[in-house]
Design a protein around this motif. Structure first.
Motif, PDB file in Angstrom:
ATOM      1  N   ARG A   1     104.387  98.291  16.433  1.00 30.20           N
ATOM      2  CA  ARG A   1     103.138  97.553  16.545  1.00 30.20           C
ATOM      3  C   ARG A   1     102.493  97.920  17.872  1.00 30.20           C
TER       4      ARG A   1
ATOM      5  N   TYR B   1     101.088 100.389  14.286  1.00 25.16           N
ATOM      6  CA  TYR B   1     100.244  99.428  13.548  1.00 25.16           C
ATOM      7  C   TYR B   1      99.335  98.804  14.604  1.00 25.16           C
ATOM      8  N   GLY B   2      98.220  99.467  14.885  1.00 18.62           N
ATOM      9  CA  GLY B   2      97.321  99.044  15.958  1.00 18.62           C
ATOM     10  C   GLY B   2      96.585 100.269  16.467  1.00 18.62           C
TER      11      GLY B   2
ATOM     12  N   GLY C   1      95.815 100.618  19.742  1.00 13.78           N
ATOM     13  CA  GLY C   1      96.322 100.880  21.086  1.00 13.78           C
ATOM     14  C   GLY C   1      97.724 101.491  21.020  1.00 13.78           C
TER      15      GLY C   1
ATOM     16  N   ARG D   1      93.667  95.170  26.547  1.00 18.90           N
ATOM     17  CA  ARG D   1      95.051  94.981  26.944  1.00 18.90           C
ATOM     18  C   ARG D   1      95.067  94.256  28.284  1.00 18.90           C
TER      19      ARG D   1
ATOM     20  N   HIS E   1      96.494  86.976  20.928  1.00 18.20           N
ATOM     21  CA  HIS E   1      96.402  88.399  20.559  1.00 18.20           C
ATOM     22  C   HIS E   1      96.223  88.554  19.046  1.00 18.20           C
TER      23      HIS E   1
ATOM     24  N   ARG F   1      94.458  93.543   8.464  1.00 15.95           N
ATOM     25  CA  ARG F   1      95.899  93.807   8.575  1.00 15.95           C
ATOM     26  C   ARG F   1      96.405  94.566   7.340  1.00 15.95           C
TER      27      ARG F   1
ATOM     28  N   MET G   1      95.459  98.093   8.007  1.00 11.42           N
ATOM     29  CA  MET G   1      96.314  98.660   9.056  1.00 11.42           C
ATOM     30  C   MET G   1      97.692  99.035   8.496  1.00 11.42           C
TER      31      MET G   1
HETATM   32  C1  8YV Z   1      97.364  94.227  16.934  1.00 10.67           C
HETATM   33  C2  8YV Z   1      96.415  95.725  18.770  1.00 10.67           C
HETATM   34  O1  8YV Z   1      97.333  92.857  17.181  1.00 10.67           O
HETATM   35  O2  8YV Z   1      95.240  97.394  17.652  1.00 10.67           O
HETATM   36  C3  8YV Z   1      95.872  97.091  18.648  1.00 10.67           C
HETATM   37  O3  8YV Z   1      96.087  97.877  19.563  1.00 10.67           O
HETATM   38  O4  8YV Z   1      96.929  95.345  19.765  1.00 10.67           O
HETATM   39  C4  8YV Z   1      96.232  94.795  17.648  1.00 10.67           C
HETATM   40  O5  8YV Z   1      95.402  95.251  16.666  1.00 10.67           O
HETATM   41  C5  8YV Z   1      98.722  94.682  17.075  1.00 10.67           C
HETATM   42  O6  8YV Z   1      98.898  96.049  17.215  1.00 10.67           O
HETATM   43  C6  8YV Z   1      99.505  94.192  15.910  1.00 10.67           C
HETATM   44  O7  8YV Z   1     100.761  94.130  16.262  1.00 10.67           O
END
Ligand code: 8YV
Length: 315
Positions: free
Chosen positions: A52, A74-75, A77, A234, A281, A290, A293
């Protein structure tokens, strides 16, 4: 053919877990009581990591998996993934850009409105009987027509700016250079100057070592007692200690934050403040986003193991 073994770093909703379990031999790192033991046991078999955004994968984890080929985030960042460790071993890294942009921008705008109009306090005013007992709710500050700054005009920053136009705001931005796609917005190279010219400052930068604490004391004080800082990027982009001090002493008016150092445990000093809006967050946290994602996370892994072009590679 046996399924590729992957290490899953954090939980996903059931609708993502099931197809992941169908396609791969999944080892759930986050459920292991003894994580070092799990890594020692399964590390050599691991070919992929599913993680994540906020959890990433550090060097120790990557090194515990000598046959690792791909890390799927999954994100959008990927700052928590040790990219240098990946480069050294030609490990591919993917993320989930675009699919979450609009939801993240929406939450940033919602946080600005909620905080500026005092909606959390207003809700309590109704529920705890203050409205009936004490009368009118204290007056709050206007949003429309005021000055907004966007620090980082990438995909999310651009969508924030687009939405701010609907509030007839004067919009400026900072980035490493002026963006050709933003001719209607004012470019201000220096973040301190941007803050000086803003009532609301949105932090929408992709985090990296270079952006660490880019919002420091100077930026915060330039925003000032009448200003609001909104962070949907962040925590590392902000010097949290400087932010807390400014909020505690009134040198910054308000903050609205979706991300924190050490989250989900945040500095308890935040909890004592009534000029900060705290969010867990969840800027990308809608069912629709989601799901998209999760699909993209799996599409990247599937493409890698099928020898196909990765849909959204970072490395
Ligand atoms: C998510 C995130 O909450 O996209 C990102 O970088 O921080 C968020 O979208 C996170 O990655 C889910 O765990």
């Amino acid at each position: 053919m046996s399924k590729p073994a992957i290490l899953q770093i954090g939980p996903y909703p059931q609708w993502d877990q099931e197809p992941l379990d169908d396609a791969f031999q999944v080892h759930r790192y986050f459920e292991a009581a003894d994580k070092a033991k799990l890594l020692a046991e399964v590390g050599p078999s691991i070919r992929g990591i599913a993680t994540r955004g906020e959890l990433g994968a550090d060097r120790a984890m990557i090194e515990a998996c000598p046959n690792l080929e791909v890390i799927s985030v999954y994100g959008v960042g990927f700052d928590a993934v040790d990219l240098q460790a990946c480069r050294e071993r030609a490990i591919r890294v993917t993320n989930t850009p675009d699919v979450l942009t609009n939801d993240v921008a929406d939450l940033g705008i919602a946080m600005m409105l909620c905080q500026s109009r005092g909606m959390i306090g207003a809700e309590s005013w109704v529920r705890d009987g203050s409205w009936a007992e004490k009368g009118l709710y204290p007056l709050k500050r206007r949003v429309w027509g005021r000055r907004a700054g966007v620090l980082g005009l990438g995909r999310i920053g651009f969508e924030v700016a687009k939405r701010l136009k609907g509030f007839d705001m004067q919009i400026a931005y900072s980035d490493v250079d002026a963006k050709p796609y933003a001719s209607e917005l004012t470019f201000v190279a220096d973040p301190v100057e941007l803050a000086r010219q803003s009532d609301f400052l949105f932090v929408t930068l992709a985090a990296s070592a270079a952006t660490r604490h880019i919002v420091g004391r100077e930026v915060i004080e330039a925003l000032g007692p009448d200003g609001m800082l909104i962070n949907i990027s962040r925590a590392s982009n902000i010097d949290e200690d400087a932010l807390l001090q400014a909020l505690e002493t009134g040198r910054l008016g308000w903050a609205a934050l979706d991300v924190f150092e050490g989250e989900p445990k945040l500095n308890p000093r935040f909890l004592a403040l009534d000029n900060v809006l705290l969010q867990p967050h969840h800027a990308s946290g809608t069912v629709e986003t989601r799901k998209a994602m999760g699909q993209l996370l799996r599409d990247n892994l599937a493409a890698h193991f099928a020898g196909q072009t990765l849909p959204t590679p970072v490395l």
